[in-house]
Design a protein around this motif. Structure first.
Motif, mmCIF file in Angstrom:
data_model
loop_
_atom_site.group_PDB
_atom_site.id
_atom_site.type_symbol
_atom_site.label_atom_id
_atom_site.label_comp_id
_atom_site.label_asym_id
_atom_site.label_seq_id
_atom_site.Cartn_x
_atom_site.Cartn_y
_atom_site.Cartn_z
ATOM 1 N N GLY A 119 56.208 21.754 14.588
ATOM 2 C CA GLY A 119 55.720 22.812 13.695
ATOM 3 C C GLY A 119 54.534 23.542 14.295
ATOM 4 N N ILE A 120 53.589 22.774 14.806
ATOM 5 C CA ILE A 120 52.371 23.370 15.378
ATOM 6 C C ILE A 120 52.733 24.182 16.617
ATOM 7 C CG2 ILE A 120 50.159 22.863 16.503
ATOM 8 C CD1 ILE A 120 49.957 20.350 14.706
ATOM 9 N N ARG A 121 53.546 23.589 17.468
ATOM 10 C CA ARG A 121 53.895 24.235 18.740
ATOM 11 C C ARG A 121 54.667 25.546 18.511
ATOM 12 N NH1 ARG A 121 54.446 24.391 24.637
ATOM 13 N NH2 ARG A 121 56.514 25.219 24.953
ATOM 14 N N SER A 122 55.611 25.574 17.547
ATOM 15 C CA SER A 122 56.348 26.846 17.392
ATOM 16 C C SER A 122 55.435 27.944 16.885
ATOM 17 C CB SER A 122 57.612 26.772 16.533
ATOM 18 O OG SER A 122 57.714 25.596 15.877
ATOM 19 N N PHE A 139 53.627 22.488 8.889
ATOM 20 C CA PHE A 139 52.729 22.521 10.056
ATOM 21 C C PHE A 139 52.766 23.903 10.721
ATOM 22 C CE2 PHE A 139 53.273 18.043 9.248
ATOM 23 C CZ PHE A 139 51.963 17.583 9.373
ATOM 24 N N TYR A 140 53.943 24.521 10.674
ATOM 25 C CA TYR A 140 54.055 25.884 11.202
ATOM 26 C C TYR A 140 53.178 26.825 10.371
ATOM 27 C CZ TYR A 140 55.914 30.348 12.733
ATOM 28 O OH TYR A 140 56.018 31.615 13.252
ATOM 29 N N ASP A 141 53.328 26.772 9.068
ATOM 30 C CA ASP A 141 52.594 27.698 8.179
ATOM 31 C C ASP A 141 51.081 27.519 8.322
ATOM 32 O OD1 ASP A 141 55.030 28.597 7.338
ATOM 33 O OD2 ASP A 141 54.921 27.725 5.324
ATOM 34 N N LEU A 142 50.657 26.269 8.418
ATOM 35 C CA LEU A 142 49.228 25.976 8.583
ATOM 36 C C LEU A 142 48.701 26.634 9.863
ATOM 37 C CD1 LEU A 142 46.722 24.148 7.799
ATOM 38 C CD2 LEU A 142 47.702 22.427 9.344
ATOM 39 N N THR A 143 49.428 26.437 10.950
ATOM 40 C CA THR A 143 48.976 26.939 12.250
ATOM 41 C C THR A 143 49.065 28.464 12.298
ATOM 42 O OG1 THR A 143 49.823 24.878 13.176
ATOM 43 C CG2 THR A 143 49.271 26.620 14.747
ATOM 44 N N TRP A 144 50.144 28.994 11.727
ATOM 45 C CA TRP A 144 50.312 30.449 11.737
ATOM 46 C C TRP A 144 49.194 31.132 10.926
ATOM 47 C CZ3 TRP A 144 52.421 33.827 14.724
ATOM 48 C CH2 TRP A 144 52.504 35.151 14.285
ATOM 49 N N ALA A 145 48.841 30.524 9.800
ATOM 50 C CA ALA A 145 47.769 31.102 8.962
ATOM 51 C C ALA A 145 46.466 31.168 9.763
ATOM 52 C CB ALA A 145 47.575 30.273 7.693
ATOM 53 N N TYR A 146 46.177 30.124 10.508
ATOM 54 C CA TYR A 146 44.952 30.107 11.329
ATOM 55 C C TYR A 146 45.007 31.202 12.390
ATOM 56 C CZ TYR A 146 41.876 28.955 15.183
ATOM 57 O OH TYR A 146 40.970 29.056 16.205
ATOM 58 N N ASN A 173 47.258 15.289 3.325
ATOM 59 C CA ASN A 173 48.368 14.496 2.771
ATOM 60 C C ASN A 173 49.545 15.305 2.252
ATOM 61 O OD1 ASN A 173 47.642 11.911 3.202
ATOM 62 N ND2 ASN A 173 46.554 11.653 1.263
ATOM 63 N N VAL A 174 49.330 16.564 1.906
ATOM 64 C CA VAL A 174 50.451 17.339 1.359
ATOM 65 C C VAL A 174 51.346 17.898 2.472
ATOM 66 C CG1 VAL A 174 49.128 17.931 -0.718
ATOM 67 C CG2 VAL A 174 49.308 19.606 1.133
ATOM 68 N N LEU A 175 50.883 17.843 3.715
ATOM 69 C CA LEU A 175 51.676 18.383 4.831
ATOM 70 C C LEU A 175 52.839 17.437 5.133
ATOM 71 C CD1 LEU A 175 48.608 19.336 7.058
ATOM 72 C CD2 LEU A 175 50.208 20.986 6.043
ATOM 73 N N THR A 176 54.043 17.940 5.031
ATOM 74 C CA THR A 176 55.212 17.060 5.119
ATOM 75 C C THR A 176 56.263 17.528 6.122
ATOM 76 O OG1 THR A 176 54.835 16.638 2.775
ATOM 77 C CG2 THR A 176 56.945 15.892 3.672
ATOM 78 N N THR A 177 56.629 18.798 6.052
ATOM 79 C CA THR A 177 57.746 19.282 6.876
ATOM 80 C C THR A 177 57.236 20.058 8.088
ATOM 81 O OG1 THR A 177 57.858 21.395 5.721
ATOM 82 C CG2 THR A 177 59.135 19.583 4.764
ATOM 83 N N GLU A 178 58.177 20.288 9.012
ATOM 84 C CA GLU A 178 57.836 21.082 10.193
ATOM 85 C C GLU A 178 57.309 22.457 9.770
ATOM 86 O OE1 GLU A 178 60.873 20.722 13.286
ATOM 87 O OE2 GLU A 178 60.354 22.736 13.961
ATOM 88 N N LYS A 179 57.951 23.009 8.726
ATOM 89 C CA LYS A 179 57.509 24.324 8.233
ATOM 90 C C LYS A 179 56.062 24.292 7.721
ATOM 91 C CE LYS A 179 58.589 27.876 4.737
ATOM 92 N NZ LYS A 179 57.838 28.906 5.458
#
Ligand code: HPA
Ligand code: ZN
Length: 340
Positions: A120-123, A79-86, A71-77
């Protein structure tokens, strides 16, 4: 010839991951950071208090916390940060290729646009390919506790981004939400050119695996442990060499198996099922891919040859080109030769 420990062997072998929910990689530290910058509240006072809440009696108890976290995921960034961390995390574990799920409805139902989520995920995935050398495929998963109309709406929203998405999947609360509920939306998804996978036989019965095969015409089964209840089904899966994406630590945490020593993976290998090792939701289940391999290797006393077979199974079950698969399999055989 060098002999290395099983830990080092697992760490060093090039791996692929085929069953990974990106929302399930949301580590508490990042969750608090993103919550703060979005001025959202998390109902826990600290990272450790949140981690302590990760004790689940079943799939549903996990899903309730997993959706709350997302629920806290809001902006493109975000989703980017989440995916990049993984991706950064698994690069350290020598993962070279990933085929990951995202759950659009978890976000679109909260008013976040499909575009924000996928961009976000794709970038991050594109950056991961360029900067970390990790190739990828993306799987859009329908939430099976929601209705067919919602899945159709999600399919519609995905069409402008069709080239970015390889497959559709089916996840969330299994029991009471059989694959048959989504037969028509899977048919339409296949017509649009998507490959199909589905979670089946995690908590649900072997019958749901039959439905996934015959009604959803899936290319892979996610989990599938319960096929062992039905010998005819096992024979069919072996004949088809249908991949099963098993998730050992997830199975223990969600009480699908009592402990890793009881995990059926070795038995399944002996039956010639095409089984693979994956991490599912690593931030919630206590380990990424290496910890999953190491957990079963130790609990079941698996040999380096058996680990190698599992790793090769994953590449075979992936959607890499035949040429890429062949290259990875040769590389892995060479790795075993040098390190056995
Ligand atoms: N099962 C079903 N739905 C899920 C899972 C799972 O293991 N993880 C995230 N969504
Ligand atoms: Zn899963």
């Amino acid at each position: 010839m060098s002999t290395i420990s099983i830990e080092k062997f697992i760490e060093g072998i090039p791996k692929t991951e085929l069953h990974l929910h990106i929302e399930g990689t949301f580590e508490p530290e990042l969750m608090f950071k993103i919550a703060k910058r979005n001025q959202k509240k998390i109902p826990y006072s600290s990272v450790s208090e949140l981690r302590n809440a990760y004790q689940f009696k079943n799939l549903q108890e996990f899903l309730d916390i997993y959706y709350a976290g997302a629920n806290v995921l809001t902006t493109e960034k975000d989703f980017y940060d989440l995916t990049w961390a993984y991706l950064s995390k698994v690069q350290e574990q020598n993962v070279v290729h990933v085929e990951i799920f995202f759950d659009p409805q978890t976000h679109t139902d909260r008013g976040i646009s499909f575009e924000t989520v996928i961009k976000g995920i794709r970038s991050a995935l594109e950056d991961g390919k360029k900067k970390l050398g990790i190739t990828y495929k993306l799987i859009m998963s329908y939430l099976r506790h929601l209705d067919e109309a919602s899945a159709f709406k999600t399919l519609e929203q995905s069409l402008p981004y069709k080239d970015w998405i390889s497959a559709v999947g089916l996840d969330s609360s299994e029991v009471g939400n059989p694959p048959s509920k989504f037969e028509r939306v899977f048919e339409k998804s296949r017509e649009e050119g998507f490959l199909t996978v589905a979670h089946a036989g995690e908590e649900g019965p072997a019958e749901y695996i039959w439905e996934a095969l015959t009604l959803l015409k899936i290319n892979r089964i996610d989990h599938g442990n319960r096929c062992l209840d039905d010998e005819t089904l096992v024979d069919r899966l072996v004949d088809l060499q249908m991949p099963l994406t098993l998730c050992p630590l997830s199975n223990v945490e969600l009480k699908v198996v009592a402990d890793l020593k009881q995990h059926p993976i070795e038995k399944m290998m002996q039956k010639n099922l095409l089984v693979t090792v994956n991490s599912d939701d690593p931030a919630y289940f206590g380990g990424y891919i290496n910890e999953n391999y190491l957990g079963i290797a130790k609990a079941l006393n698996l040999s380096k040859e058996q680990i190698t077979t599992l790793v090769k199974n994953s590449f075979k079950a992936s959607w890499l080109s035949d040429q890429e698969k062949e290259k990875r399999i040769l590389e892995i055989d060479q790795y075993l030769k040098e390190n056995s």
